[in-house]
Design a protein around this motif. Structure first.
Motif, short mmCIF file in Angstrom:
data_model
loop_
_atom_site.label_atom_id
_atom_site.label_comp_id
_atom_site.label_asym_id
_atom_site.label_seq_id
_atom_site.Cartn_x
_atom_site.Cartn_y
_atom_site.Cartn_z
N ILE A 177 1.31 6.92 -6.64
CA ILE A 177 0.34 7.83 -7.10
C ILE A 177 0.84 9.15 -6.88
CG2 ILE A 177 -1.88 8.76 -6.45
CD1 ILE A 177 -2.73 5.90 -5.72
N VAL A 178 1.45 9.46 -5.66
CA VAL A 178 2.18 10.81 -5.13
C VAL A 178 3.13 11.14 -6.09
CG1 VAL A 178 3.29 12.27 -3.53
CG2 VAL A 178 1.51 10.59 -2.93
N SER A 179 3.99 10.32 -6.84
CA SER A 179 5.17 10.75 -7.59
C SER A 179 4.69 10.92 -8.94
CB SER A 179 6.41 9.76 -7.35
OG SER A 179 5.75 8.38 -7.70
N GLY A 180 3.80 10.00 -9.46
CA GLY A 180 3.27 9.95 -10.77
C GLY A 180 3.88 9.05 -11.41
N VAL B 130 2.78 8.00 5.54
CA VAL B 130 4.01 8.07 6.65
C VAL B 130 3.08 7.34 7.73
CG1 VAL B 130 4.35 9.83 8.68
CG2 VAL B 130 4.44 10.61 6.17
N ILE B 131 1.77 7.26 7.95
CA ILE B 131 1.19 6.50 8.79
C ILE B 131 1.54 4.99 8.52
CG2 ILE B 131 -0.81 5.57 9.54
CD1 ILE B 131 -1.98 8.47 9.25
N LEU B 132 1.43 4.46 7.33
CA LEU B 132 1.59 3.07 7.03
C LEU B 132 3.22 2.88 7.43
CD1 LEU B 132 -0.21 2.63 3.78
CD2 LEU B 132 -1.02 1.43 6.00
N ALA B 133 4.29 3.63 7.15
CA ALA B 133 5.59 3.64 7.31
C ALA B 133 5.88 3.51 8.68
CB ALA B 133 6.41 4.56 6.56
N ILE B 134 5.16 4.07 9.65
CA ILE B 134 5.49 4.02 11.16
C ILE B 134 4.82 2.78 11.69
CG2 ILE B 134 4.69 5.01 13.36
CD1 ILE B 134 4.58 7.85 11.92
N PHE B 135 3.71 2.18 11.17
CA PHE B 135 2.92 1.09 11.40
C PHE B 135 3.93 0.02 11.19
CE2 PHE B 135 -1.60 2.74 11.44
CZ PHE B 135 -1.62 2.76 12.89
N PHE B 136 4.68 0.06 10.04
CA PHE B 136 5.48 -1.05 9.66
C PHE B 136 6.63 -1.43 10.60
CE2 PHE B 136 8.98 -2.79 7.39
CZ PHE B 136 8.35 -3.76 6.54
N ILE B 137 7.26 -0.07 11.04
CA ILE B 137 8.58 -0.06 11.70
C ILE B 137 8.05 -0.58 13.11
CG2 ILE B 137 10.28 1.19 12.84
CD1 ILE B 137 10.43 2.83 10.22
N THR B 138 7.02 -0.08 13.86
CA THR B 138 6.70 -0.27 15.11
C THR B 138 6.21 -1.70 15.41
OG1 THR B 138 4.53 0.57 14.95
CG2 THR B 138 6.23 2.02 15.69
N VAL C 74 -4.51 15.64 -0.83
CA VAL C 74 -3.47 15.90 0.06
C VAL C 74 -3.23 14.85 1.20
CG1 VAL C 74 -3.77 18.32 -0.33
CG2 VAL C 74 -4.73 17.21 1.77
N LEU C 75 -4.06 13.86 1.40
CA LEU C 75 -3.90 12.93 2.67
C LEU C 75 -2.95 11.83 1.87
CD1 LEU C 75 -7.32 12.41 4.17
CD2 LEU C 75 -5.30 13.61 4.89
N ALA C 76 -2.66 11.53 0.77
CA ALA C 76 -1.98 10.53 0.31
C ALA C 76 -0.50 10.34 0.97
CB ALA C 76 -1.97 10.58 -0.96
N PRO C 77 0.24 11.34 1.12
CA PRO C 77 1.34 11.57 1.73
C PRO C 77 1.42 11.03 3.30
CG PRO C 77 1.21 13.23 0.25
CD PRO C 77 -0.02 12.93 0.54
N LEU C 78 0.11 11.68 3.82
CA LEU C 78 0.14 11.27 5.30
C LEU C 78 -0.07 9.94 5.50
CD1 LEU C 78 -0.21 12.51 8.41
CD2 LEU C 78 -2.72 12.55 7.58
N VAL C 79 -1.00 9.45 4.58
CA VAL C 79 -1.13 7.71 4.75
C VAL C 79 0.10 6.88 4.65
CG1 VAL C 79 -2.28 6.09 3.56
CG2 VAL C 79 -3.51 8.13 3.89
N GLN D 204 0.75 -1.30 0.09
CA GLN D 204 -0.01 -0.13 0.12
C GLN D 204 0.75 1.35 -0.07
OE1 GLN D 204 -2.90 0.18 3.38
NE2 GLN D 204 -4.32 1.10 1.95
N ILE D 205 2.01 1.17 0.72
CA ILE D 205 2.96 2.31 0.62
C ILE D 205 3.31 2.59 -0.74
CG2 ILE D 205 5.01 3.02 1.50
CD1 ILE D 205 4.80 1.73 4.23
N ALA D 206 3.86 1.61 -1.42
CA ALA D 206 4.27 1.43 -2.70
C ALA D 206 3.22 2.11 -3.79
CB ALA D 206 4.59 0.14 -3.17
N ARG D 207 1.86 1.62 -3.45
CA ARG D 207 0.86 2.30 -4.32
C ARG D 207 0.70 3.69 -4.28
NH1 ARG D 207 -0.21 3.28 -9.04
NH2 ARG D 207 -2.56 3.49 -9.71
N GLY D 208 0.87 4.12 -3.10
CA GLY D 208 0.79 5.59 -2.63
C GLY D 208 1.93 6.37 -3.14
#
Length: 650
Positions: free
Chosen positions: A267-270, A464-472, A457-462, A260-264
């Motif tokens: 999308i964000v980078s185009g 970040v949330i997923l990345a933090i969840f991954f690490i924790t 504008v939420l896509a970058p925030l999502v 899901q991070i990869a898909r984000g």
């Protein structure tokens, strides 16, 4: 979160020793094993035991070698892994899928029975021990435990999928009835039955560690079934299977999170669709971050990061509620709750014998979920056990079953209700109105927020949330695995922790490779098969728990209380009619009115468990008057462990 001042078990130690001295004085003239009546034992805490921790080399070697071999196989020949695991999945679901269904249904009933029975008053700790965390802190951590990768990945996707393609015979797809039914089906998969699987493991671990003084290992929970020590080949097999289950269950979350991070990022980078390449790069990158955390010991930083992520997740839910179809969501929530409980028997009653369409649904959803929760049970169970010390069984069961379930059902109603509303109003999520036209599961969240005002504008925030969840998630799960492979050591050696981090990352990569363009296929194949052995162990843990609860000091006192009052009233009325009072006096056995006449409380059935031992497991004299071993050592004087932060990220 830090341990609250004055709330830890250490603050009660002297008072509990005083209670032990008073108990010893009551029976100092009576010859009982270990110099104390089993009804007066205040409990035994693991910190007061002599335990020699260390790396369990057979477990690390066998489990580690097996996992590394699997990863190499999966990377070199993912098609072969897919074929073998697919055949194994078909066999397991067809022949043993009922085991998972029985577990999910039976454990919920079993736990509620314990909560409202005489066992519900038993504390998960020493008699009189204060709760380690206040109710507010405890609820907050349970809340945090229910938030994670899985909600963001499946939240908008699963209810919409059930809306368009429901359990056969439950309701018609894409109808008004399907709105509530779809969210109720998702609530079933993530609600009370799921948390019952976690709760039974957590309850067993908390009871044996804080009430019976044994190390927090799955094998030590099961020792009452064979009246032996938690060592040897059998114990290692049990703990090894727990590590296996946790590795695959956690890796599944890491895999879908990376996807899901990869898909984000795409999308964000185009940059467009790149397959699983970016997802694998993300796994490697975030795993490196997790290793840095594990090696540097920045656990306090990880806890703060978890709290930040919790705030961001709540903010995301508020965004959906405020910017999304607020009125629709407010109207549908009560109906979803009623539908959830009303249709629960029918949803749980679906079996593999109900025809091929039902078999396909159960394999893809219900049975897969029960297996996934089984694989998460050692991980989440250890966490909820840590934060629940000092609470009663009744408080534990009701809190763990209801609090996270309510949070998750609410989250799925917000996310899933929004995606269903968008589909009904605009039909843009699934263009032709069928489940087959839905975007890839990892993309649906971005499709939904893109249709909400300001959602882009939420896509970058999502991300970040997923990345933090991954690490924790990886950090906390590897810590639990490290403890289980080091004989329950509360401070496991970091190289072993890092090894399990790498293993989880490797399995996550294999899951993506096996599933190829459909990651859920890789999840379903591997999770359901690897979770089966531990599901059998969970049933054994429940049986072992009941056996120990029957001889708990509080239960013995409860039995004495009932016997004493019943016999006193009977004798008082017989001999004195209406005018008499209760008094306490010794009697010479045998005596039909003697309290406890039918019990031999000096039998090992009642006394063996609180025999103190040295680091080698040999019996050692222990003085309950002073709270010290005969040689003057005082394990309670050692430093206590703080509880790790919320293990988030399902």
């Amino acid at each position: 979160m830090q341990k609250e001042s004055g709330q830890g078990p250490g603050s009660d130690r002297h008072r509990l020793r005083s209670a032990g001295r008073r108990a010893a004085e009551f029976i100092k003239e009576i010859d009982y094993p270990h110099n104390i009546h089993p009804a007066l034992v205040p409990g035994v805490a693991i910190e007061d035991q002599r335990v020699r921790y260390g790396i369990d080399r057979p477990i690390v070697l066998v489990v580690g070698t097996s996992i590394v071999g699997f990863i190499i196989w999966g990377i070199l020949n993912p098609a072969s892994v897919s074929e073998v695991s697919g055949m194994a999945l078909a066999w397991v679901t067809q022949n043993l899928g009922w085991v998972f269904n029985l577990l999910a249904t039976g454990m919920a009933v079993f736990l509620l029975f314990l909560a409202f029975s005489r066992y519900g008053r038993i504390p998960l700790g020493l008699d009189g021990e204060k709760q380690e965390y206040s109710t507010v802190s405890w609820v907050a951590m349970l809340f945090a435990a229910g938030i994670g990768i899985g909600i963001i990945f499946f939240g908008p996707f699963e209810p919409l999928s059930h809306y368009l393609d429901p359990l056969p015979g439950l309701y018609e797809p894409a109808t008004a009835e399907a709105v509530r039914g779809a969210m109720a089906q998702a609530a079933l998969h993530w609600g009370i039955n799921a948390w019952a699987i976690y709760a039974i493991v957590g309850l067993c671990v908390a009871y044996v560690s804080y009430r019976r003084g044994r190390v927090p290992l799955m094998s030590s929970v099961l020792t009452p079934l064979w009246n032996g020590r938690a060592s040897g080949a059998g114990a290692r097999i049990i703990d090894g299977l727990a590590i296996f289950a946790t590795l695959f269950g956690t890796a599944a979350s890491l895999g879908i999170g990376a996807l899901q991070i990869a898909r984000g990022v795409e999308i964000v980078s185009g940059i467009g669709t790149t397959g699983n390449t970016i997802a694998i790069v993300i796994i490697v990158t975030l795993t490196a971050g997790t290793i840095v955390s594990a090696v540097s010991g920045i656990q306090r930083g990880i806890r703060r990061l978890s709290n930040v992520n919790l705030v961001l997740s709540v903010g995301l839910a508020v965004f959906f509620f405020v910017v999304g179809p607020t009125a629709f969501l407010l109207n549908v929530i009560p109906g979803v709750v009623v539908e959830y409980f009303g249709s629960m028997p029918e949803m749980l009653g679906a079996t593999m014998s109900d025809g091929e369409p039902t078999q396909e649904f159960l394999t893809a959803w219900t049975t897969f979920y029960w297996a996934w929760w089984v694989s998460w049970a050692p991980f989440v169970g250890v966490f909820v056990a840590k934060i629940s010390r000092g609470r009663t069984i009744r408080q534990f069961v009701l809190g763990v079953l209801l609090i996270p379930s309510s949070i998750i059902v609410g989250a799925f109603t917000l996310l899933g209700g929004t995606s269903i509303w968008l589909q009904r109003e605009h039909g843009e999520v699934a263009p032709d109105g069928t489940a087959q036209s839905l975007p890839a599961p990892e993309e649906i969240f971005y499709v939904v927020i893109d249709q909400l005002p300001g959602g882009a504008v939420l896509a970058p925030l999502v991300i970040v949330i997923l990345a933090i969840f991954f690490i924790t998630t990886a950090d906390s799960a590897s810590l639990v695995n490290s403890q289980m492979s080091q004989k329950g050591n509360p401070e496991p050696k970091r190289p072993i922790t890092v090894f399990w981090v790498v293993c989880m990352a490797g399995i996550a990569v294999v899951i993506l490779l096996v599933g190829d363009e459909d990651a859920l296929t890789g999840l379903q194949n591997l999770i359901t098969v690897t979770a089966l052995p531990f599901s059998i162990i969970i049933i054994g843990m429940a049986a072992a728990l009941v056996r120990e609860l029957r001889n708990d000091p509080q239960v013995i006192r409860y039995a004495y209380e009932n016997w004493a009052l019943e016999k006193a009233v009977e004798r008082g009325v017989e001999e004195h009619g209406d005018h008499w009072v209760l008094s306490l006096e010794p009697v010479t056995p045998p005596d039909e009115y003697a309290t406890g006449e039918a019990m031999d409380t000096s039998d090992e059935e009642f006394t063996a468990w609180y025999q103190r031992t040295d680091e080698e497991g040999n019996p050692v004299e222990y003085d309950y008057e002073t709270g010290e071993y005969a040689d003057g050592t005082d394990p309670a004087g050692t430093s206590e462990e703080g509880t790790e932060g919320p293990e988030q990220g399902r």
